[in-house]
Scaffold this active site. Structure first.
Site, PDB file in Angstrom:
ATOM      1  N   ASP A 185      -8.367 -10.277  13.577  1.00 22.46           N
ATOM      2  CA  ASP A 185      -7.243  -9.496  13.050  1.00 22.46           C
ATOM      3  C   ASP A 185      -5.924  -9.905  13.685  1.00 22.46           C
ATOM      4  O   ASP A 185      -4.901  -9.266  13.463  1.00 22.46           O
ATOM      5  CB  ASP A 185      -7.488  -7.993  13.213  1.00 22.46           C
ATOM      6  CG  ASP A 185      -7.430  -7.525  14.654  1.00 22.46           C
ATOM      7  OD1 ASP A 185      -7.827  -8.304  15.545  1.00 22.46           O
ATOM      8  OD2 ASP A 185      -7.003  -6.383  14.896  1.00 22.46           O
ATOM      9  N   GLU A 221      -2.746  -7.170  29.075  1.00 22.76           N
ATOM     10  CA  GLU A 221      -4.035  -6.750  29.608  1.00 22.76           C
ATOM     11  C   GLU A 221      -4.953  -7.952  29.665  1.00 22.76           C
ATOM     12  O   GLU A 221      -4.847  -8.858  28.829  1.00 22.76           O
ATOM     13  CB  GLU A 221      -4.633  -5.643  28.743  1.00 22.76           C
ATOM     14  CG  GLU A 221      -5.864  -5.001  29.341  1.00 22.76           C
ATOM     15  CD  GLU A 221      -6.157  -3.650  28.720  1.00 22.76           C
ATOM     16  OE1 GLU A 221      -6.149  -2.653  29.457  1.00 22.76           O
ATOM     17  OE2 GLU A 221      -6.389  -3.598  27.505  1.00 22.76           O
ATOM     18  N   ALA A 236      -7.812  -8.615  28.761  1.00 17.63           N
ATOM     19  CA  ALA A 236      -8.645  -8.910  27.591  1.00 17.63           C
ATOM     20  C   ALA A 236      -7.814  -9.591  26.501  1.00 17.63           C
ATOM     21  O   ALA A 236      -7.811  -9.193  25.343  1.00 17.63           O
ATOM     22  CB  ALA A 236      -9.284  -7.632  27.061  1.00 17.63           C
ATOM     23  N   THR A 238      -6.109   1.456  31.248  1.00 16.51           N
ATOM     24  CA  THR A 238      -6.491   0.378  30.342  1.00 16.51           C
ATOM     25  C   THR A 238      -6.179   0.742  28.892  1.00 16.51           C
ATOM     26  O   THR A 238      -6.267   1.893  28.491  1.00 16.51           O
ATOM     27  CB  THR A 238      -8.001   0.079  30.459  1.00 16.51           C
ATOM     28  OG1 THR A 238      -8.733   1.280  30.251  1.00 16.51           O
ATOM     29  CG2 THR A 238      -8.331  -0.464  31.832  1.00 16.51           C
ATOM     30  N   SER A 248     -11.280  -5.584  14.633  1.00 17.50           N
ATOM     31  CA  SER A 248     -10.792  -6.614  15.539  1.00 17.50           C
ATOM     32  C   SER A 248     -11.802  -7.752  15.673  1.00 17.50           C
ATOM     33  O   SER A 248     -12.071  -8.454  14.710  1.00 17.50           O
ATOM     34  CB  SER A 248     -10.460  -5.989  16.900  1.00 17.50           C
ATOM     35  OG  SER A 248      -9.757  -6.894  17.708  1.00 17.50           O
ATOM     36  N   HIS A 249     -12.383  -7.944  16.868  1.00 18.25           N
ATOM     37  CA  HIS A 249     -13.291  -9.065  17.091  1.00 18.25           C
ATOM     38  C   HIS A 249     -14.749  -8.606  17.202  1.00 18.25           C
ATOM     39  O   HIS A 249     -15.584  -9.327  17.733  1.00 18.25           O
ATOM     40  CB  HIS A 249     -12.882  -9.825  18.356  1.00 18.25           C
ATOM     41  CG  HIS A 249     -12.759  -8.956  19.567  1.00 18.25           C
ATOM     42  ND1 HIS A 249     -11.561  -8.472  19.996  1.00 18.25           N
ATOM     43  CD2 HIS A 249     -13.685  -8.470  20.414  1.00 18.25           C
ATOM     44  CE1 HIS A 249     -11.748  -7.735  21.074  1.00 18.25           C
ATOM     45  NE2 HIS A 249     -13.029  -7.710  21.339  1.00 18.25           N
ATOM     46  N   ASP A 299      -4.525  -9.808  16.605  1.00 17.31           N
ATOM     47  CA  ASP A 299      -3.737  -9.060  17.593  1.00 17.31           C
ATOM     48  C   ASP A 299      -3.979  -9.574  19.004  1.00 17.31           C
ATOM     49  O   ASP A 299      -3.266  -9.194  19.934  1.00 17.31           O
ATOM     50  CB  ASP A 299      -3.982  -7.551  17.491  1.00 17.31           C
ATOM     51  CG  ASP A 299      -5.388  -7.116  17.850  1.00 17.31           C
ATOM     52  OD1 ASP A 299      -6.276  -7.999  17.980  1.00 17.31           O
ATOM     53  OD2 ASP A 299      -5.621  -5.901  17.989  1.00 17.31           O
ATOM     54  N   ARG A 300      -4.966 -10.454  19.178  1.00 14.83           N
ATOM     55  CA  ARG A 300      -5.201 -11.092  20.471  1.00 14.83           C
ATOM     56  C   ARG A 300      -4.949 -12.600  20.364  1.00 14.83           C
ATOM     57  O   ARG A 300      -4.981 -13.172  19.283  1.00 14.83           O
ATOM     58  CB  ARG A 300      -6.627 -10.832  20.960  1.00 14.83           C
ATOM     59  CG  ARG A 300      -6.864  -9.403  21.435  1.00 14.83           C
ATOM     60  CD  ARG A 300      -8.324  -9.219  21.837  1.00 14.83           C
ATOM     61  NE  ARG A 300      -8.532  -7.966  22.535  1.00 14.83           N
ATOM     62  CZ  ARG A 300      -8.763  -6.805  21.938  1.00 14.83           C
ATOM     63  NH1 ARG A 300      -8.783  -6.745  20.615  1.00 14.83           N
ATOM     64  NH2 ARG A 300      -8.970  -5.707  22.640  1.00 14.83           N
ATOM     65  N   ARG A 332     -14.713   3.398  15.202  1.00 20.05           N
ATOM     66  CA  ARG A 332     -15.266   2.048  15.094  1.00 20.05           C
ATOM     67  C   ARG A 332     -16.778   2.160  15.138  1.00 20.05           C
ATOM     68  O   ARG A 332     -17.330   2.830  16.007  1.00 20.05           O
ATOM     69  CB  ARG A 332     -14.766   1.138  16.204  1.00 20.05           C
ATOM     70  CG  ARG A 332     -15.092  -0.338  15.953  1.00 20.05           C
ATOM     71  CD  ARG A 332     -14.444  -1.256  16.954  1.00 20.05           C
ATOM     72  NE  ARG A 332     -12.993  -1.318  16.817  1.00 20.05           N
ATOM     73  CZ  ARG A 332     -12.211  -2.137  17.495  1.00 20.05           C
ATOM     74  NH1 ARG A 332     -12.740  -2.985  18.367  1.00 20.05           N
ATOM     75  NH2 ARG A 332     -10.910  -2.136  17.321  1.00 20.05           N
TER      76      ARG A 332
END
Length: 594
Positions: A317, A411, A413, A386, A157-158, A319-320, A57
């Protein structure tokens, strides 16, 4: 990596220009060289982008240190070579190996996905290609569905708009963990020269038998799984469930539409129009993360306009998952921990298995409320390091033993995993379950805030105070943690005796490999000497401090339990302040307090 350490900057420029066939990124380096901007060239070329348990990333720029077409090709050739070397090919049909590849809407995501696919095809590995925009969980789901050996999702992701990423899944449908990550990293360093044809993505249209477009097939099976997850939770006569939804300029809307169709709540569904379409520039938010301050403001405004008191969101994306509720005229964003225990309570109460047969997981930095719930309700709780790479893999290990079925993990987050769908965080599955919970709560005459109050009254009030300080360097971070450990010399123990006037009765150091609660002093969780992580227990308070693996930060996660909300909040804040003041010592180490 160190292979560039002995080269001059001119040699590195020459190497880049010889390897890179992308006109735009070649020109970036050529322009910097022509301007003799050696400081910038050093930043771009001296250090190679590191491959870790999250894959890659970085910002999208030319240079070995960033994500760009060349580093994508190099990573893919390395991963392909590692697959060929590490997986016995006699156990799989011809073609012997396969991968699934997907991408989101970020700048260059489509190009990066096609270059990735091309690298695998050139190695004779079959590619299952998710040929249009997808949310991240479709990759691990499709991997399991199709029996692939690995998966790659192109997403950051974010992260901010300038970033992109290369996320890798292994054959069990989970994110990679050691030693696979190190093996892939080594293979990348041995496959840096692009193969002939590596830049020609038209091979995707020509490689008969080695490429299969599978988005429709995978999506259909995925939503069947999601439907199966929520069907057993159905509530009759719940009435209208109104909510506002935002995909945060990401790819989540089409999947969210499928969810509301499955649940029969299409008429209850209001979309934030300004954030509805995939937009890689994320124009209405500073950071496209629902947890960031202000990110949900447009959604809340839309809810106010329509007289709605619930806001739901995915990150770009998808996933959260995030949620907010208007309570007594004020918007309250539910924390990741609060959502985590709401999901947990619902999953246990609606499971077809008795509580004694199910397992729920959370990470070391998440709330201890889940452990308290397990003690009272009788389900098995397990804590992991984590990251969903650990939650997913450990969940599979628990289920494989046969004594418990791991049905859920989370988790703090805002990540939630529903094992019957996928062994990774999944914001779309979370959306489906949360709307189902809303319907159930409505039928019971309550709301998310009301349900949380019920849980607190049953299990105790758990309040958190999380934050971070910015560290100038990894060396300083290490000095901070070593200084904390030396405080144990004063107490005559292996750890400090107190903090902020509170006695310490539990100490787990996953860097040094010590746990005061085990018979032999060895932690149950994996030890990693390359990272800093300490967990501390005191009466009514527990916290974890760790060095971030991706940012120059030292993070703290403090949680207190008490008989009331205010008492728990005050205790958590008091200990958090003591951590920064007595242990981090910003003025001594040059740390910046956030």
């Amino acid at each position: 990596m160190s292979e560039n350490a002995d080269k001059t900057i001119q040699q590195l420029v020459k190497e880049w220009l010889e390897l890179d066939q992308n006109e735009a990124t070649r020109q970036e380096i050529k322009d910097l060289s022509d301007k003799k901007d050696y400081d910038e060239l050093e930043k771009r070329l001296r250090t190679r982008i590191a491959f870790g348990t999250a894959g890659l990333r970085s910002s999208m720029q030319a240079g070995f240190a960033h994500l760009n077409p060349l580093t994508i090709i190099q990573a893919s050739q390395g991963l392909a070579s590692y697959l060929l070397a590490s997986i016995p090919q006699t156990v799989t049909p011809s073609p012997k190996l396969s991968v699934i590849i997907g991408h989101d809407h970020r700048h260059n995501s489509s190009q990066f996905a096609k270059l990735t696919a091309t690298a695998f095809i050139l190695k004779g590995i079959k590619v299952y290609f998710l040929e249009d925009l997808v949310h991240t969980p479709l990759v691990p789901f499709g991997l399991n569905l199709l029996g692939a050996n690995a998966g790659v999702m192109i997403t950051a992701s974010h992260n901010p708009a300038r970033d992109n990423g290369y996320k890798v899944y292994w054959g069990n449908g989970c994110q990679i963990i050691p030693p696979v990550d190190a093996g892939i990293a080594a293979a990348i360093s041995e496959n840096l020269i692009p193969l002939e044809g590596a830049w020609d993505t038209s091979v995707l249209d020509k490689a008969v038998g080695l490429v299969e477009n599978v988005k429709g097939r995978v999506e259909e099976a995925y939503f069947e799984k999601v439907k199966g997850l929520v069907d057993g939770m159905a509530v009759e006569g719940a009435g209208k469930v109104g909510f506002v939804y935002t995909p945060m300029h990401g790819v989540g809307l089409e999947a969210a539409k499928q969810v509301v169709k499955i649940l029969g709540v299409e008429e209850d569904f209001v979309v934030v129009e300004e954030q509805a379409k995939p937009d890689p520039d994320f124009p209405t938010v500073k950071f496209p993360n629902p947890e960031e301050k202000g990110a949900l403001d447009l959604a809340m405004a839309a809810a106010d306009k329509h007289g709605i008191t619930i806001v739901l969101a995915n990150d770009p994306d998808a996933d959260r998952f995030a949620a907010a509720e208007k309570v007594n005229g004020k918007w309250q964003i539910l924390t990741g921990n609060q959502l985590g225990v709401l999901f947990a309570s619902h999953m246990v109460s609606t499971s077809s298995l008795p509580a004694s047969k199910v397992a729920l997981l959370s990470s070391a930095v998440s709330t201890q409320m889940l452990a308290a719930m397990g003690q009272i309700d009788g389900f098995h709780h397990e804590e992991t390091l984590t990251g969903f790479k650990w939650l997913g893999n450990v969940a599979q290990q628990i289920t494989s033993k046969g004594t418990h079925k791991a049905i859920y993990a989370f988790e703090e987050a805002i990540g939630y995993m529903f094992s019957d769908v996928v062994h990774d965080k999944d914001g779309i599955a979370a959306l489906s379950v949360f709307v189902t919970m809303l319907k159930k709560w409505l039928s019971e005459g309550t709301t998310p805030a009301g349900k949380l109050q019920e849980l607190y009254e049953k299990y105790g009030f758990f309040e958190s105070c999380n934050g971070y300080v910015v560290s100038p360097s990894p060396d300083v971070t290490r000095q901070v943690f070593d200084g904390i450990r030396r405080l144990g010399d004063e107490s005559g123990k292996k750890f400090p005796g107190s903090l902020g006037g509170r006695e310490i009765n539990y100490w787990r150091d996953l860097t040094e490999g010590y746990d005061s609660a085990t018979i032999n002093g060895i932690p149950v969780l994996p030890v990693d000497r390359s990272s800093q992580m300490i967990t501390v227990g005191m009466d009514g308070v527990r916290f974890t401090i760790r060095g971030s693996g991706t940012e120059p930060k030292i993070k703290y996660y403090v949680e207190a339990k008490a008989s009331g909300k205010e008492e728990a909040s005050a205790a958590a804040k008091e200990v958090a302040d003591a951590i920064v003041r007595e242990w981090f010592k910003p003025e001594v180490h040059g740390l910046i307090v956030s």
